[in-house]
Design an enzyme around this catalytic site. Structure first.
Site, PDB file in Angstrom:
ATOM      1  N   ARG A 238      -2.369   8.850  -3.371  1.00 50.24           N
ATOM      2  CA  ARG A 238      -1.957   8.680  -4.761  1.00 50.24           C
ATOM      3  C   ARG A 238      -1.443  10.028  -5.238  1.00 50.24           C
ATOM      4  O   ARG A 238      -1.995  11.076  -4.881  1.00 50.24           O
ATOM      5  CB  ARG A 238      -3.140   8.258  -5.650  1.00 50.24           C
ATOM      6  CG  ARG A 238      -3.568   6.806  -5.488  1.00 50.24           C
ATOM      7  CD  ARG A 238      -2.505   5.811  -5.991  1.00 50.24           C
ATOM      8  NE  ARG A 238      -2.929   4.424  -5.868  1.00 50.24           N
ATOM      9  CZ  ARG A 238      -2.643   3.635  -4.837  1.00 50.24           C
ATOM     10  NH1 ARG A 238      -1.919   4.088  -3.823  1.00 50.24           N
ATOM     11  NH2 ARG A 238      -3.051   2.380  -4.835  1.00 50.24           N
ATOM     12  N   GLU A 267       3.911   7.687 -11.580  1.00 48.95           N
ATOM     13  CA  GLU A 267       5.004   6.864 -11.051  1.00 48.95           C
ATOM     14  C   GLU A 267       5.405   5.785 -12.055  1.00 48.95           C
ATOM     15  O   GLU A 267       4.538   5.286 -12.764  1.00 48.95           O
ATOM     16  CB  GLU A 267       4.541   6.111  -9.788  1.00 48.95           C
ATOM     17  CG  GLU A 267       4.333   6.970  -8.613  1.00 48.95           C
ATOM     18  CD  GLU A 267       3.720   6.192  -7.436  1.00 48.95           C
ATOM     19  OE1 GLU A 267       3.780   4.949  -7.423  1.00 48.95           O
ATOM     20  OE2 GLU A 267       3.171   6.851  -6.552  1.00 48.95           O
ATOM     21  N   HIS A 285       7.053   5.229  -2.986  1.00 46.68           N
ATOM     22  CA  HIS A 285       5.812   4.482  -2.728  1.00 46.68           C
ATOM     23  C   HIS A 285       6.063   3.284  -1.805  1.00 46.68           C
ATOM     24  O   HIS A 285       5.825   2.128  -2.169  1.00 46.68           O
ATOM     25  CB  HIS A 285       5.182   4.019  -4.060  1.00 46.68           C
ATOM     26  CG  HIS A 285       3.703   3.776  -3.959  1.00 46.68           C
ATOM     27  ND1 HIS A 285       2.827   3.994  -4.991  1.00 46.68           N
ATOM     28  CD2 HIS A 285       2.937   3.323  -2.929  1.00 46.68           C
ATOM     29  CE1 HIS A 285       1.588   3.675  -4.612  1.00 46.68           C
ATOM     30  NE2 HIS A 285       1.638   3.261  -3.360  1.00 46.68           N
TER      31      HIS A 285
HETATM   32  C1  DGY Z   1      -2.079   0.341  -1.951  1.00 49.05           C
HETATM   33  O1  DGY Z   1      -2.229  -0.767  -1.435  1.00 49.05           O
HETATM   34  O2  DGY Z   1      -2.980   0.903  -2.559  1.00 49.05           O
HETATM   35  C2  DGY Z   1      -0.762   1.007  -1.798  1.00 49.05           C
HETATM   36  O3  DGY Z   1      -0.628   2.136  -2.505  1.00 49.05           O
HETATM   37  C3  DGY Z   1       0.370   0.040  -2.038  1.00 49.05           C
HETATM   38  O4  DGY Z   1       0.440  -0.697  -0.895  1.00 49.05           O
END
Ligand code: DGY
Length: 320
Positions: A238, A267, A285
């Site tokens: 993240r 984001e 992402h």
């Molecule tokens: C998640 O699943 O947490 C990712 O960031 C998106 O696939």
């Protein structure tokens, strides 16, 4: 038989939506518009479940506004930092996620980011696209080799381990940071409990930790200063686990040679200073964005909902 009513917060892959419609009275979001808390709560007024995903504002305020009949929130994601899990738990709402099925896709993206950053892929791509390439020369756009280098992984969960295996295929040596040495350390991986020693070993540092109060801003100026000069930073976790201002300073000074980033704080807005750094390889992402993986995530989320509505314990309950 009355089917449970489930709100789908976004447009999901067609096969996933079809499956949801087969099993549930599914409320779709065909325009794929990001819904506000108020819109989501209005849609959920007479729902039994919510199928949500990354970026949805499932915070305490939304959870507080959900009807009593809504007892399950299934997230189409492994990360659940967009959900206030404690608030959900306090209201007796079960939260599920989709682990496992996105491990390989995300590990692939981490390797792509590492190579893209090390080999200056963004700069090269731009040069060719803009018609500015003047031809091959012995010193043109030299990047750095990853083979023989040390990869440091923070967060040796499923994805971290999959990245480690891939990196070994590139003849990298793999180090990871753990609170304590696990009973059975993954073979071929050096486990560090001493953070400073670990950071000193990271020619490439790859982050695989969930976003929590403890990990917010984890990669800060102090930790960056302990990395070897010219290290490479990769983030598929993240954006908020990195102090972006500190990373930008380090990218500008060359203290960090390059960064490969798939995730960003706030984001989809990306810090313009980060976008301006030539030594970054940036993706929007995309970690889990393969057709196969997104289908698998959808089916897994639906399986969790189905189990819940049938009175079984879903496979992927978060914060049990
Ligand atoms: C998640 O699943 O947490 C990712 O960031 C998106 O696939």
């Amino acid at each position: 038989m009355v089917r449970p009513r489930v709100v789908l917060s976004r447009h999901f892959p067609d096969n996933v939506e079809r499956k949801a419609q087969e099993l549930f009275d599914a409320v779709l979001n065909p325009d794929d518009r990001k819904l506000t808390r108020e819109e989501l709560s209005a849609l959920c007024r007479d729902a039994d479940g919510l199928l949500c995903t990354v970026g949805d504002p499932v915070d305490a305020a939304l959870i507080g506004a959900l009807p009593d009949r809504l007892r399950v929130i299934a997230s189409f994601s492994v990360g659940v930092d967009h959900i206030d899990v404690d608030a959900a738990k306090a209201r007796g709402i079960t939260v599920t996620n989709t682990p496992d099925v996105l491990t390989d896709a995300t590990a692939d993206i981490a390797i792509l980011l590492m190579l893209g950053a090390a080999r200056r892929a963004s700069e090269g791509d731009r040069l060719v696209r803009e018609g500015l390439w003047q031809g091959w020369t012995p010193t043109h756009m030299m990047g750095s080799h990853v083979s023989g280098k040390r990869l440091g992984i923070v967060g040796m969960g499923r994805i971290g381990l999959a990245v480690a295996k891939r990196a070994m295929g590139f003849d990298m040596t793999v180090h990871c940071l753990a609170r304590r040495v696990p009973d059975r350390a993954p073979s071929g991986i050096t486990v560090h409990t001493d953070e400073e020693r670990f950071l000193k070993e990271c020619d490439v540092l790859s982050l695989h930790i969930p976003l929590t109060a403890d990990t917010r801003g984890w990669l800060n100026a102090a930790r960056i200063a302990k990395l070897p000069e010219g290290a490479i930073v990769v983030n598929t976790a993240r954006g908020e686990v990195v102090d972006e201002a500190a990373l930008i300073d380090a990218l500008r000074s060359g203290r960090v040679a390059a960064a490969g980033l798939d995730v960003f704080a706030g984001e989809p807005r990306v810090n313009p200073e980060l976008r301006a750094c030539p030594n970054t390889f940036l993706l929007p992402h995309l970690g889990s964005a393969t057709t196969e993986t997104r289908s698998a995530m959808g089916y897994r989320a639906i399986e969790n909902l189905q189990a819940f509505f049938e009175g079984r314990t879903p496979r992927d309950v978060v914060g049990r």
